[in-house]
Design a protein around this motif. Sequence first.
Motif, PDB file in Angstrom:
ATOM      1  N   LEU A 160      64.576  55.007  67.719  1.00  0.00           N
ATOM      2  CA  LEU A 160      64.177  53.662  67.329  1.00  0.00           C
ATOM      3  C   LEU A 160      62.665  53.752  67.085  1.00  0.00           C
ATOM      4  CD1 LEU A 160      65.834  51.862  70.569  1.00  0.00           C
ATOM      5  CD2 LEU A 160      66.346  51.442  67.950  1.00  0.00           C
ATOM      6  N   VAL A 161      61.915  54.629  67.938  1.00  0.00           N
ATOM      7  CA  VAL A 161      60.329  54.821  67.686  1.00  0.00           C
ATOM      8  C   VAL A 161      60.399  55.383  66.249  1.00  0.00           C
ATOM      9  CG1 VAL A 161      58.221  55.697  68.341  1.00  0.00           C
ATOM     10  CG2 VAL A 161      59.829  54.648  70.063  1.00  0.00           C
ATOM     11  N   GLY A 162      60.969  56.512  65.889  1.00  0.00           N
ATOM     12  CA  GLY A 162      60.943  56.880  64.710  1.00  0.00           C
ATOM     13  C   GLY A 162      61.170  56.230  63.479  1.00  0.00           C
ATOM     14  N   LEU A 163      62.175  55.359  63.640  1.00  0.00           N
ATOM     15  CA  LEU A 163      62.743  54.499  62.387  1.00  0.00           C
ATOM     16  C   LEU A 163      61.671  53.577  62.347  1.00  0.00           C
ATOM     17  CD1 LEU A 163      64.570  53.492  60.522  1.00  0.00           C
ATOM     18  CD2 LEU A 163      65.904  52.047  62.109  1.00  0.00           C
ATOM     19  N   GLY A 164      61.353  52.839  63.455  1.00  0.00           N
ATOM     20  CA  GLY A 164      59.977  52.013  63.486  1.00  0.00           C
ATOM     21  C   GLY A 164      58.714  52.313  62.702  1.00  0.00           C
TER      22      GLY A 164
ATOM     23  N   LEU B 169      59.303  52.360  58.948  1.00  0.00           N
ATOM     24  CA  LEU B 169      59.502  51.109  58.516  1.00  0.00           C
ATOM     25  C   LEU B 169      58.053  50.574  58.196  1.00  0.00           C
ATOM     26  CD1 LEU B 169      62.432  49.399  60.593  1.00  0.00           C
ATOM     27  CD2 LEU B 169      62.343  50.034  58.034  1.00  0.00           C
ATOM     28  N   LEU B 170      57.239  50.937  59.076  1.00  0.00           N
ATOM     29  CA  LEU B 170      55.632  50.723  59.009  1.00  0.00           C
ATOM     30  C   LEU B 170      55.177  51.448  57.699  1.00  0.00           C
ATOM     31  CD1 LEU B 170      54.039  51.437  62.692  1.00  0.00           C
ATOM     32  CD2 LEU B 170      54.443  49.079  61.321  1.00  0.00           C
ATOM     33  N   ARG B 171      55.694  52.577  57.471  1.00  0.00           N
ATOM     34  CA  ARG B 171      55.168  53.197  56.303  1.00  0.00           C
ATOM     35  C   ARG B 171      55.527  52.379  54.955  1.00  0.00           C
ATOM     36  NH1 ARG B 171      53.185  58.370  56.826  1.00  0.00           N
ATOM     37  NH2 ARG B 171      52.748  58.731  59.189  1.00  0.00           N
ATOM     38  N   PHE B 172      56.759  51.895  55.137  1.00  0.00           N
ATOM     39  CA  PHE B 172      57.301  50.949  54.066  1.00  0.00           C
ATOM     40  C   PHE B 172      56.550  49.471  54.108  1.00  0.00           C
ATOM     41  CE2 PHE B 172      61.329  53.546  54.027  1.00  0.00           C
ATOM     42  CZ  PHE B 172      60.950  54.618  53.227  1.00  0.00           C
TER      43      PHE B 172
ATOM     44  N   HIS C 200      56.487  45.591  58.681  1.00  0.00           N
ATOM     45  CA  HIS C 200      55.953  45.501  60.045  1.00  0.00           C
ATOM     46  C   HIS C 200      56.640  44.895  60.952  1.00  0.00           C
ATOM     47  CE1 HIS C 200      51.537  46.441  57.872  1.00  0.00           C
ATOM     48  NE2 HIS C 200      52.639  47.471  57.801  1.00  0.00           N
ATOM     49  N   PRO C 201      57.163  43.629  60.468  1.00  0.00           N
ATOM     50  CA  PRO C 201      57.912  42.644  61.599  1.00  0.00           C
ATOM     51  C   PRO C 201      59.084  43.566  62.217  1.00  0.00           C
ATOM     52  CG  PRO C 201      57.047  41.387  59.908  1.00  0.00           C
ATOM     53  CD  PRO C 201      57.029  42.610  59.219  1.00  0.00           C
ATOM     54  N   GLU C 202      59.851  44.189  61.156  1.00  0.00           N
ATOM     55  CA  GLU C 202      60.990  44.863  61.732  1.00  0.00           C
ATOM     56  C   GLU C 202      60.680  46.043  62.573  1.00  0.00           C
ATOM     57  OE1 GLU C 202      63.806  45.784  58.491  1.00  0.00           O
ATOM     58  OE2 GLU C 202      62.212  44.796  57.145  1.00  0.00           O
ATOM     59  N   ALA C 203      59.489  46.767  62.043  1.00  0.00           N
ATOM     60  CA  ALA C 203      59.329  47.874  63.028  1.00  0.00           C
ATOM     61  C   ALA C 203      58.627  47.331  64.405  1.00  0.00           C
ATOM     62  CB  ALA C 203      57.920  48.649  62.353  1.00  0.00           C
ATOM     63  N   GLN C 204      58.084  46.298  64.333  1.00  0.00           N
ATOM     64  CA  GLN C 204      57.768  45.820  65.650  1.00  0.00           C
ATOM     65  C   GLN C 204      58.539  45.107  66.728  1.00  0.00           C
ATOM     66  OE1 GLN C 204      53.596  44.225  66.276  1.00  0.00           O
ATOM     67  NE2 GLN C 204      53.323  44.376  63.925  1.00  0.00           N
TER      68      GLN C 204
ATOM     69  N   GLY D 287      51.986  53.554  69.689  1.00  0.00           N
ATOM     70  CA  GLY D 287      50.702  52.878  69.630  1.00  0.00           C
ATOM     71  C   GLY D 287      50.108  53.919  68.261  1.00  0.00           C
ATOM     72  N   ARG D 288      50.046  55.051  68.281  1.00  0.00           N
ATOM     73  CA  ARG D 288      49.550  55.821  67.281  1.00  0.00           C
ATOM     74  C   ARG D 288      50.106  55.437  65.876  1.00  0.00           C
ATOM     75  NH1 ARG D 288      49.907  60.884  71.397  1.00  0.00           N
ATOM     76  NH2 ARG D 288      47.865  60.838  72.126  1.00  0.00           N
ATOM     77  N   ALA D 289      51.252  55.179  65.776  1.00  0.00           N
ATOM     78  CA  ALA D 289      51.732  54.886  64.656  1.00  0.00           C
ATOM     79  C   ALA D 289      51.228  53.432  64.079  1.00  0.00           C
ATOM     80  CB  ALA D 289      53.405  54.431  64.606  1.00  0.00           C
ATOM     81  N   LEU D 290      51.090  52.568  64.809  1.00  0.00           N
ATOM     82  CA  LEU D 290      50.417  51.335  64.730  1.00  0.00           C
ATOM     83  C   LEU D 290      49.112  51.359  64.345  1.00  0.00           C
ATOM     84  CD1 LEU D 290      51.942  49.031  67.468  1.00  0.00           C
ATOM     85  CD2 LEU D 290      52.316  48.795  65.258  1.00  0.00           C
TER      86      LEU D 290
END
Length: 361
Positions: free
Chosen positions: A79-83, A86-89, A92-96, A117-120
């Motif tokens: 879940l964290v990896g997919l999030g 999605l942030l890279r794409f 943001h709402p889906e990732a969060q 946190g680091r991904a954000l």
Amino acid sequence: MATPFLSSEEYDERAHRLYNDGDYEGALHTLKEGLHLYPDSVELLVGLGYTRLAREEFVWAKQAFEKALLLEADDHDGLVGLGEVLLRFGRHPEAQRLFARVRAAAPDDLDLFLSMGRALYRERLFSQARALFDEAVLRHPTSPEAAAALGYTLHRLGEDVAARRHLRRALKLDPTHHEARIYLAHLLYDRGDWRAALQEYERVPAAEHWEAVAVWRTLELKRAILGLEAGDPGLGEWEARLRELEAEADPLDELLADLENAAREAPRREPPRLGRRRREPGARHRVRLPDGRVYAGTWLDIVKQLRDANGRPGESLAQFMHRQAAEQRSRVGALIPSHDPEAFLRASARAGLLSIEPVSR
């Protein structure tokens, strides 16, 4: 009799070691080999996703994480990896929403909180990153990594007093946390607290400094505060370390030098008046700095202009990009590649250090 194959767990452990060593190619090969034997291993699929992510192969990373989550919908790492993908794409709402699921399901897993946190943070979503790091510090008050991460984020939010407090907290918990100490030294340097900055720089052994800007600042402060001159024994190990960091062999030096020379020596030609409009390797671009300065030309031209305006005497383009990338990683956490002018400028734009403006053709 020994089994001819490794177990899926052994493949995962081997790939994890290679990944941690920075050998993404080796990790990828190991994971593919393991998945050939164990195609439904969630651990191997998640490992594949993170390895693809590290290689910036975002579409393939997304596919790996999604396949893992089809097999185990609540796998936290997946879940964290997919999030993060999605942030890279920019989704943001889906990732969060994925991150919120993990926060609710695993509120005490420090590693997951730090990863989210680091991904954000990397996507400059500093307020959201702060919320995660705040919670991590609250739940894990003895974690130097959580305290340091919160300190970095507070600095990006302009709360430097609180940032320094949390960095000092991290160093109290772990005096050998060199990254936090160097970051604190940079903050002290930027506010003009020279002596305190020098003390923090020096508390990290010269051999443990991996960014040229910190070593350069240490030398600068030693000369200014202690009155030391070049060649003084008190500067010896720092001068040697700076030479090591700035003189690392890099084939890009020769390549860029050749391109610069070719550009200077090439005869001027009139542009063709007919034919299809194409994007040539020498296509023109334009970037604007936060202070309003504008530079235009090919990607190589622009980096050369930036070097000429902000570089050090005698600094090659490769050395300039290496130094700038190291400084920005230390100051703002931005990961900027220094192997190619276009990649360097585009990553700098994503980090908010400059903007790339459209050029009419």
